[in-house]
Write a protein that holds these residues in place. Structure first.
Motif, PDB file in Angstrom:
ATOM      1  N   ASN A 319       1.064  -1.291   0.052  1.00  0.00           N
ATOM      2  CA  ASN A 319       0.146   0.181  -0.009  1.00  0.00           C
ATOM      3  C   ASN A 319       0.866   1.324   0.087  1.00  0.00           C
ATOM      4  O   ASN A 319       0.329   2.384   0.506  1.00  0.00           O
ATOM      5  N   THR A 320       2.188   1.270  -0.595  1.00  0.00           N
ATOM      6  CA  THR A 320       3.227   2.238  -0.591  1.00  0.00           C
ATOM      7  C   THR A 320       3.541   2.673  -1.877  1.00  0.00           C
ATOM      8  O   THR A 320       3.376   1.995  -2.683  1.00  0.00           O
ATOM      9  N   CYS A 321       3.804   4.057  -1.878  1.00  0.00           N
ATOM     10  CA  CYS A 321       4.385   4.584  -3.011  1.00  0.00           C
ATOM     11  C   CYS A 321       5.889   5.195  -2.617  1.00  0.00           C
ATOM     12  O   CYS A 321       5.889   5.844  -1.554  1.00  0.00           O
ATOM     13  N   GLY A 322       6.848   4.897  -3.708  1.00  0.00           N
ATOM     14  CA  GLY A 322       7.912   5.568  -3.217  1.00  0.00           C
ATOM     15  C   GLY A 322       8.417   6.862  -4.193  1.00  0.00           C
ATOM     16  O   GLY A 322       7.928   6.374  -5.315  1.00  0.00           O
ATOM     17  N   ARG A 323       8.828   7.841  -3.779  1.00  0.00           N
ATOM     18  CA  ARG A 323       8.828   8.818  -4.871  1.00  0.00           C
ATOM     19  C   ARG A 323      10.291   9.355  -4.756  1.00  0.00           C
ATOM     20  O   ARG A 323      10.837   9.546  -3.513  1.00  0.00           O
ATOM     21  N   ILE A 324      11.103   9.757  -5.742  1.00  0.00           N
ATOM     22  CA  ILE A 324      12.400   9.983  -5.657  1.00  0.00           C
ATOM     23  C   ILE A 324      12.802  11.007  -6.765  1.00  0.00           C
ATOM     24  O   ILE A 324      12.328  11.034  -7.856  1.00  0.00           O
ATOM     25  N   ILE A 325      13.528  12.139  -6.327  1.00  0.00           N
ATOM     26  CA  ILE A 325      14.181  12.843  -7.509  1.00  0.00           C
ATOM     27  C   ILE A 325      15.407  12.412  -7.839  1.00  0.00           C
ATOM     28  O   ILE A 325      16.524  12.447  -7.203  1.00  0.00           O
ATOM     29  N   LEU A 335       8.637   7.488   1.042  1.00  0.00           N
ATOM     30  CA  LEU A 335       7.565   6.670   0.919  1.00  0.00           C
ATOM     31  C   LEU A 335       6.014   7.389   1.275  1.00  0.00           C
ATOM     32  O   LEU A 335       6.110   8.118   2.391  1.00  0.00           O
ATOM     33  N   GLU A 336       5.113   7.022   0.570  1.00  0.00           N
ATOM     34  CA  GLU A 336       3.591   7.478   0.805  1.00  0.00           C
ATOM     35  C   GLU A 336       2.738   6.451   1.018  1.00  0.00           C
ATOM     36  O   GLU A 336       2.963   5.331   0.329  1.00  0.00           O
ATOM     37  N   THR A 337       1.614   6.483   1.886  1.00  0.00           N
ATOM     38  CA  THR A 337       0.781   5.395   1.945  1.00  0.00           C
ATOM     39  C   THR A 337      -0.445   5.579   0.978  1.00  0.00           C
ATOM     40  O   THR A 337      -1.364   6.805   1.269  1.00  0.00           O
ATOM     41  N   MET A 338      -0.693   4.815   0.357  1.00  0.00           N
ATOM     42  CA  MET A 338      -1.913   4.723  -0.493  1.00  0.00           C
ATOM     43  C   MET A 338      -3.187   4.205   0.400  1.00  0.00           C
ATOM     44  O   MET A 338      -2.974   3.632   1.288  1.00  0.00           O
ATOM     45  N   PRO A 339      -4.321   4.909   0.028  1.00  0.00           N
ATOM     46  CA  PRO A 339      -5.584   4.675   0.762  1.00  0.00           C
ATOM     47  C   PRO A 339      -5.816   3.079   0.380  1.00  0.00           C
ATOM     48  O   PRO A 339      -6.746   2.470   1.171  1.00  0.00           O
TER      49      PRO A 339
END
Length: 561
Positions: A319-325, A335-339
């Protein structure tokens, strides 16, 4: 009595502030409590095949196909055509189609003929608008197939079909990834037991496969977890390649790894068959000295899920998304948590720069019969919102879209959704999730009728406009309601090749703009500057949109060269 009254009053105040705090928390965290939006429409209940692969072309037609070793499809080939294959264990003579052309304008289907097996293949659109599809299974694993679109809007009057080039590839390619390069050629990366890459078309100096040890390093024994790697052209011309749970920046011209990125937190695999999805977030500030590029990877399945599913135990998806520049000197994942947890989901960049996360399952992995708990509700990710308020749950479909589902953006802003076949053959009865032949459209809330007064309509240039790099282009549009000039942007979107939860070549650029002015009754002109380099926008066809208050116009086709 006086003491009792004071105590009651204090308790009431405390309760009031607790409820107020709870309300504010829930209001701020829109990913946990968000109003549903978007509408679904069933376009066709039966297109004859299961849309396992999908690509929009610049004539507003969509090419789809599944595989040739399924058995008979539900749509016949025209004019008595048949496919003859003595090595096919399913059907030696097959007079049904396994590829179709969908006409968006009149909601119709035209059967196409593929001779060799296109199952789990890859592709990209050449600068001239031709779809070049590579690899597949068995007799198709080294074949290159080309589909050149017709400009006619009438399906019945065109005879365009697939052209096949035997041995067009050096290495067998099954579950590979393609990307268009700044010079207009394609790179084909990886595939099952193919720890290398090659280029197409072939030249005297590039006519072999080149080793890529990163694909060996990311290969989990027996399970793999590094197929269909996520590949994006970075703003410096190098390739960001993500496989399994980590990524590299790769200089394909020198066969050199420029940078190793840290492992995504948690270490769980995101590539096939664990099958998350990924996008390159919108590229902005294109005239800056240093342009920032950022990648978002969402969903997947915990390590060990595939083996567990083989044994009949289905674990919950990630249920997570990883975001990277990816352009930073020392990049780190956030890390962000998806609903909603999701594996086998698709990520589609919308014209306003938001990301639609759609299709997939809440349990299991990709593979035959390995998915459970269909996720019927899409989610929109708003990349520019504050952290913890970036997800908005959308209205649900009624059709499960599991393994082998697809989704692509259309010129009118809708998202075309099809496919779903978690079975070895076409299987319509006695299974949890029957083979799906239907085609749907999801309309984000920006297409609601209440937004029509704010929606731009492009007057000029006309569709099929050709532009150069670093060129100033006046774009004229109309808006029937009041215009907020501070909230007008122009975007260009490269439609990608979608299969197995990844859209290859998908990218959106926000064009620099200036001097917006009124030029007529409710008519405006805004001057934009096209990207100055093919490293930012490889040559070819893009959809150009005017976006006002997050509401996009219908797109026009432009060709940059």
């Amino acid at each position: 009595m006086k003491t009792t009254t004071t105590t009651t009053s204090s308790s009431s105040n405390i309760l009031f502030f607790i409820l107020l705090h709870l309300f504010l928390v829930l209001t701020c965290h829109r990913n946990l409590a968000s109003a549903a939006g978007g509408k679904w429409n069933l376009l066709m209940s039966n297109i004859g095949i299961s849309a396992m692969h999908m690509q929009v072309l610049n004539n507003d037609k969509v090419i789809m196909y599944d595989r040739t070793d399924f058995g008979k499809s539900n749509i016949s080939l025209p004019d008595g055509k048949c496919r003859y294959d003595q090595n096919d264990t399913t059907l030696k003579v097959d007079c049904t189609a396994h590829s179709v052309e969908y006409n968006v304008a009149n909601n119709s289907i035209r059967p196409l003929m593929v001779q060799t097996d296109v199952w789990c293949s890859s592709g990209a659109v050449f600068p001239d608008g031709s779809l070049v599809q590579t690899g597949g299974f068995n007799d198709g694993d080294k074949v290159v197939r080309v589909f050149k679109p017709s400009n006619t809007s009438n399906n019945a009057s065109t005879t365009c079909d697939w052209q096949e080039i035997p041995d067009g590839l050096v290495q067998r390619r099954w579950y590979a990834t393609n990307h268009i390069l700044p010079d207009g050629t394609q790179i084909v990366i990886g595939g099952r037991r193919a720890f290398n890459y090659e280029f197409y078309p072939k030249t005297a100096s590039a006519n072999r496969a080149y080793s890529l040890p990163f694909l060996v390093q990311t290969n989990d024994p027996r399970i793999e977890n590094n197929l269909y790697p996520f590949v994006f052209l970075n703003v410096d011309g190098n390739l960001f390649i993500f496989a399994n749970n980590r990524a590299i920046l790769f200089d394909y011209t020198k066969n050199v790894v420029v940078k190793n990125y840290p492992q995504i937190p948690g270490g769980d695999p995101r590539s096939y068959p664990s099958t998350g999805s990924a996008v390159l977030l919108p590229l902005k500030n294109l005239q800056a000295k240093e342009i920032q590029a950022e990648v978002l990877v969402c969903g997947g399945a915990p390590k060990g899920s595939f083996i567990s599913a083989e044994n009949g135990n289905f674990w919950g998806a990630l249920n997570t998304c990883g975001r990277i520049i990816i352009t930073e000197p020392k990049p780190q994942w956030t890390l962000e948590t998806m609903p909603l947890a999701r594996t086998m989901g698709d990520m589609v960049i919308l014209p306003n720069g938001n990301v639609l996360i759609i299709n997939g399952a809440g349990m299991g992995t990709a593979g035959w019969e390995f998915g459970r708990d269909p996720v019927l509700k899409p989610v929109i990710y708003l990349p520019d919102n504050p952290f913890d308020s970036r997800f908005e749950i959308q209205n649900p479909s009624t059709i499960p879209r599991m393994y082998h589902s697809t989704a692509v953006l259309l010129r009118d802003g809708r998202v075309l959704v099809g496919g779903s076949n978690p079975h070895i053959y076409y299987n319509f009865t006695g299974v949890l999730f029957p083979t799906e032949l239907s085609l749907e459209a999801f309309s984000p809330s920006y297409l609601d009728s209440g937004s029509r007064y704010l929606r731009p309509r492009i007057i000029s240039p006309a569709s099929q406009y050709t532009i150069g790099y670093g060129q100033r282009v006046p774009v004229r549009f109309k808006v029937s309601g009041r215009v907020n000039r501070n909230l007008v942007t122009v975007t260009m979107v490269a439609p990608g090749f979608n299969t197995h939860s990844f859209t290859m070549n998908q990218r959106l650029l926000v064009l620099p703009s200036e001097n917006m002015k009124l030029v007529g009754e409710k008519a405006y002109q805004i001057n934009v500057v096209t990207p100055n380099s093919a490293k930012l926008a490889p040559p070819g066809y893009y959809l150009l949109f005017v976006v006002h208050q997050d509401i996009p116009s219908e797109g026009i086709w432009i060709k940059i060269q």
